[in-house]
Design a protein around this motif. Structure first.
Motif, short mmCIF file in Angstrom:
data_model
loop_
_atom_site.label_atom_id
_atom_site.label_comp_id
_atom_site.label_asym_id
_atom_site.label_seq_id
_atom_site.Cartn_x
_atom_site.Cartn_y
_atom_site.Cartn_z
N GLU A 126 5.24 -1.51 -2.69
CA GLU A 126 4.62 -0.33 -2.08
C GLU A 126 5.21 0.96 -2.64
O GLU A 126 4.49 1.91 -2.94
N ASP A 127 6.52 1.00 -2.81
CA ASP A 127 7.19 2.18 -3.37
C ASP A 127 6.77 2.42 -4.81
O ASP A 127 6.60 3.57 -5.24
N ALA A 128 6.60 1.34 -5.58
CA ALA A 128 6.16 1.48 -6.97
C ALA A 128 4.77 2.09 -7.04
O ALA A 128 4.50 2.98 -7.87
N ILE A 129 3.87 1.64 -6.17
CA ILE A 129 2.52 2.20 -6.14
C ILE A 129 2.57 3.67 -5.75
O ILE A 129 1.87 4.51 -6.33
N GLY B 52 30.83 -4.40 -12.75
CA GLY B 52 31.30 -5.56 -13.48
C GLY B 52 30.22 -6.57 -13.79
O GLY B 52 30.47 -7.57 -14.47
N GLY B 53 29.00 -6.33 -13.29
CA GLY B 53 27.92 -7.29 -13.44
C GLY B 53 26.71 -6.70 -14.14
O GLY B 53 26.83 -5.76 -14.94
N PRO B 54 25.52 -7.21 -13.84
CA PRO B 54 24.33 -6.81 -14.58
C PRO B 54 23.74 -5.48 -14.13
O PRO B 54 24.09 -4.93 -13.08
N ALA B 55 22.80 -5.00 -14.94
CA ALA B 55 21.95 -3.87 -14.59
C ALA B 55 20.52 -4.38 -14.55
O ALA B 55 20.17 -5.31 -15.27
N TRP B 56 19.69 -3.77 -13.70
CA TRP B 56 18.30 -4.22 -13.64
C TRP B 56 17.39 -3.06 -13.27
O TRP B 56 17.83 -2.03 -12.77
N ALA B 57 16.10 -3.25 -13.54
CA ALA B 57 15.08 -2.26 -13.24
C ALA B 57 14.51 -2.52 -11.85
O ALA B 57 14.12 -3.64 -11.53
N THR B 58 14.47 -1.49 -11.02
CA THR B 58 13.81 -1.61 -9.72
C THR B 58 12.30 -1.49 -9.94
O THR B 58 11.83 -1.20 -11.05
N THR B 59 11.52 -1.70 -8.89
CA THR B 59 10.06 -1.67 -9.04
C THR B 59 9.55 -0.32 -9.52
O THR B 59 8.56 -0.24 -10.26
N ASP C 121 2.77 -8.81 -0.85
CA ASP C 121 3.98 -8.50 -1.63
C ASP C 121 4.49 -7.09 -1.39
O ASP C 121 5.41 -6.64 -2.08
N ALA C 122 3.91 -6.39 -0.44
CA ALA C 122 4.21 -4.97 -0.26
C ALA C 122 5.69 -4.69 -0.10
O ALA C 122 6.21 -3.70 -0.63
N ARG C 123 6.41 -5.56 0.62
CA ARG C 123 7.82 -5.31 0.90
C ARG C 123 8.76 -6.08 -0.03
O ARG C 123 9.96 -6.16 0.21
N VAL C 124 8.22 -6.65 -1.09
CA VAL C 124 9.04 -7.42 -2.03
C VAL C 124 9.72 -6.48 -3.01
O VAL C 124 9.09 -5.58 -3.57
N ARG D 190 11.04 -9.92 -9.84
CA ARG D 190 10.07 -10.39 -8.84
C ARG D 190 8.78 -9.57 -8.91
O ARG D 190 7.68 -10.10 -8.77
N ILE D 191 8.92 -8.25 -9.11
CA ILE D 191 7.77 -7.37 -9.23
C ILE D 191 7.84 -6.65 -10.58
O ILE D 191 8.65 -5.74 -10.76
N VAL D 192 7.00 -7.08 -11.51
CA VAL D 192 6.95 -6.48 -12.85
C VAL D 192 5.48 -6.36 -13.27
O VAL D 192 4.61 -7.03 -12.71
N PRO D 193 5.19 -5.52 -14.26
CA PRO D 193 3.81 -5.42 -14.74
C PRO D 193 3.36 -6.74 -15.37
O PRO D 193 4.15 -7.49 -15.93
#
Length: 505
Positions: free
Chosen positions: A325-328, A364-371, A460-463, A472-475
């Motif tokens: 939902e935030d991505a939209i 100390g760990g990974p980096a990732w892209a949020t929605t 999937d709105a809150r995923v 989990r949520i990618v194009p």
């Protein structure tokens, strides 16, 4: 649900300033330390910056970045962040009730920005400091050599000046929470004199004066009027800030806040025009929307934390787990900036890493892209060129914050070379697919190059993307659109954000 739209090559809004897709990073929480800078991290480069984060940042193609604050800047001594790192003082940051080690200062950040391919946009402290300190900061950054501050920079190993073009005159000075908060006329006078001093260095410097912290401030929009009446002829932009949330869990009302933002921009544009006319001024002032993002998931708890904790270093703060939902929503807000690009020339997503950010890290760990990373990336990559007018005819709804809101949210950009068009389209309906028919006039023969879509299922709105599940949520590739007889036709899934790229044959 059916919607139609019309786009004509000859009907445009404005040439988009590339800086519409800029970012912001502040000495706050883990934005700097264990965000972009973590010398002990496995991916750290020779200067202590995380290469995994740099890789994600580079893929956004960010044109400019605002630094070092934010609320932080209103009590900041920039001199604390220069010279040998082991000699720098540790200070208490009153804005976020934490310790600032000053291990990253202007020279370290400039090196990071250069590695990332981003132009710096620097803010000066007009809360506890004034014209002299701002002038010294500009001299340190921009003057070649032969003076106290420029030679001091050279002694710190930086021979060439940074030639910073964009300077922000304080931060949120209308806010009673701000250290050094002022009344509008008082701040306007200080901003006017500071801008004149800063611009005296030459080199095409532009300055940004503080507008309202948000459109709910009791002084809005008279703050803008009073400030601009004091400094109109000597500044180039006025800043707007706004953060968004959906605590009521009502998606349609949430998305309607984009219409509310359009009114905010329109109102301030009107104030600018009024002051220009009143002063018989010749120059134009544009809007710099230099703080915007979604911020609500942890806001209440974070507020309790920072008001009670005992001055920690780089605490976890405002680390939002953004969902579909935030991505939209973010995609829709970027559409609004494109549609208002005749008035909004600079906009900065706030912030870039960890703190309400498109990029998250684990120490100390990974980096990732949020929605929200993905709509921001698509807009930055493909939203450059000329913003085109889009006439929409389709179903609408009423919400608490706005009425007569289109279910179809769409913006279109013609590339500078005229060889491609990108359409950013959102179906706001939570549960109904949209049959789309977009008439495309004046372009000649077109072909569909790519269609990327996020969403399509309101379940999937809150995923959210997390450290454990970062994708989990990618194009994904869309397959329900085509170009037929000069029109873009097909279907937009319910609750979805789409990027549609068309080539001119």
């Amino acid at each position: 649900m059916k919607a139609r739209a019309t786009i004509h090559r000859d009907y445009s809004v404005a040439q988009i300033d590339n800086r519409l897709y800029s970012a912001f990073i502040e000495h706050m929480g883990r934005a700097i330390y264990t965000g972009i800078y973590e010398p002990d991290h496995p991916t750290a480069n020779a200067h202590g910056f995380r290469n995994d984060v740099l890789d994600l940042v580079r893929e956004l193609n960010i044109p400019a970045i605002r630094y070092p604050g934010g609320n932080f800047v209103s009590a900041y001594k920039w001199e604390d962040g220069i010279g040998p790192q082991d000699e720098r003082p540790v200070r208490l940051d009153l804005a976020w009730r934490s310790k600032e080690t000053n291990q990253v200062g202007i020279n370290e950040f400039a090196r990071w920005a250069d590695d990332a391919g981003i132009e710096m946009m620097l803010a000066v402290n007009l809360g506890t400091r004034g014209i002299e300190e701002a002038r010294n900061f500009v001299e340190y950054c921009n003057h070649p050599s032969g003076t106290h501050w420029s030679d001091l920079r050279r002694s710190h190993g930086v021979e060439k000046p940074y030639d910073v073009k964009m300077w922000c005159l304080g931060n949120e000075m209308d806010g009673p929470w701000q250290i050094g908060h002022m009344e509008a006329k008082e701040y306007g006078r200080l901003a006017d004199e500071t801008s004149k001093a800063v611009k005296a260095f030459g080199g095409g410097i532009e300055t940004v004066v503080c507008g309202s912290s948000n459109d709910q401030m009791p002084t809005y929009p008279d703050w803008e009027r009073q400030v601009l009446e004091e400094c109109y002829e000597n500044v180039d932009y006025i800043s707007l800030h706004k953060y968004f949330g959906n605590s009521s869990r009502n998606s349609l009302n949430y998305f309607a806040k984009i219409e509310e933002t359009g009114r905010y921009i329109q109102s301030i544009a009107g104030v600018i025009d009024y002051v220009k006319a009143k002063k018989r001024a010749q120059n134009d002032i544009y809007i710099c929307f230099d703080e915007w993002n979604v911020w609500y998931h942890n806001r209440e708890q974070d507020s309790k934390n920072w008001k009670s904790w005992d001055w920690p270093e780089a605490p976890e703060l405002l680390e939002e787990d953004y969902n579909l939902e935030d991505a939209i929503f973010v995609g829709g807000l970027l559409n609004e900036f494109i549609r208002r690009s005749d008035r909004v020339k600079i906009a900065c997503i706030a912030q870039l890493v960890n703190v309400i950010a498109p990029i998250r890290t684990k120490a100390g760990g990974p980096a990732w892209a949020t929605t929200i990373y993905y709509p921001y990336q698509f807009a930055s990559l493909y939203g450059r060129g000329t913003a085109l007018n889009v006439a929409v005819d389709g179903p609408r709804y009423d919400a608490e914050v706005a009425q007569d809101v289109n279910y179809l949210d769409v913006a279109a950009v013609l590339a500078d070379d005229g060889q491609s068009i990108t359409v950013f389209a959102i179906n706001r309906s939570p549960d109904e697919a949209m049959t789309l028919d977009v008439a495309l006039h004046g372009f000649g023969e077109l072909r569909l190059v790519d269609h990327q879509v996020m969403g399509g299922n309101s379940a999937d709105a809150r995923v959210a993307n997390t450290c454990e599940e970062p994708e989990r949520i990618v194009p994904r590739k869309g397959d329900k659109l085509s170009v037929e007889a000069g029109a873009l036709k097909g279907e937009l899934p319910a609750f979805s954000y789409s990027v549609i790229r068309l080539a001119v044959k």
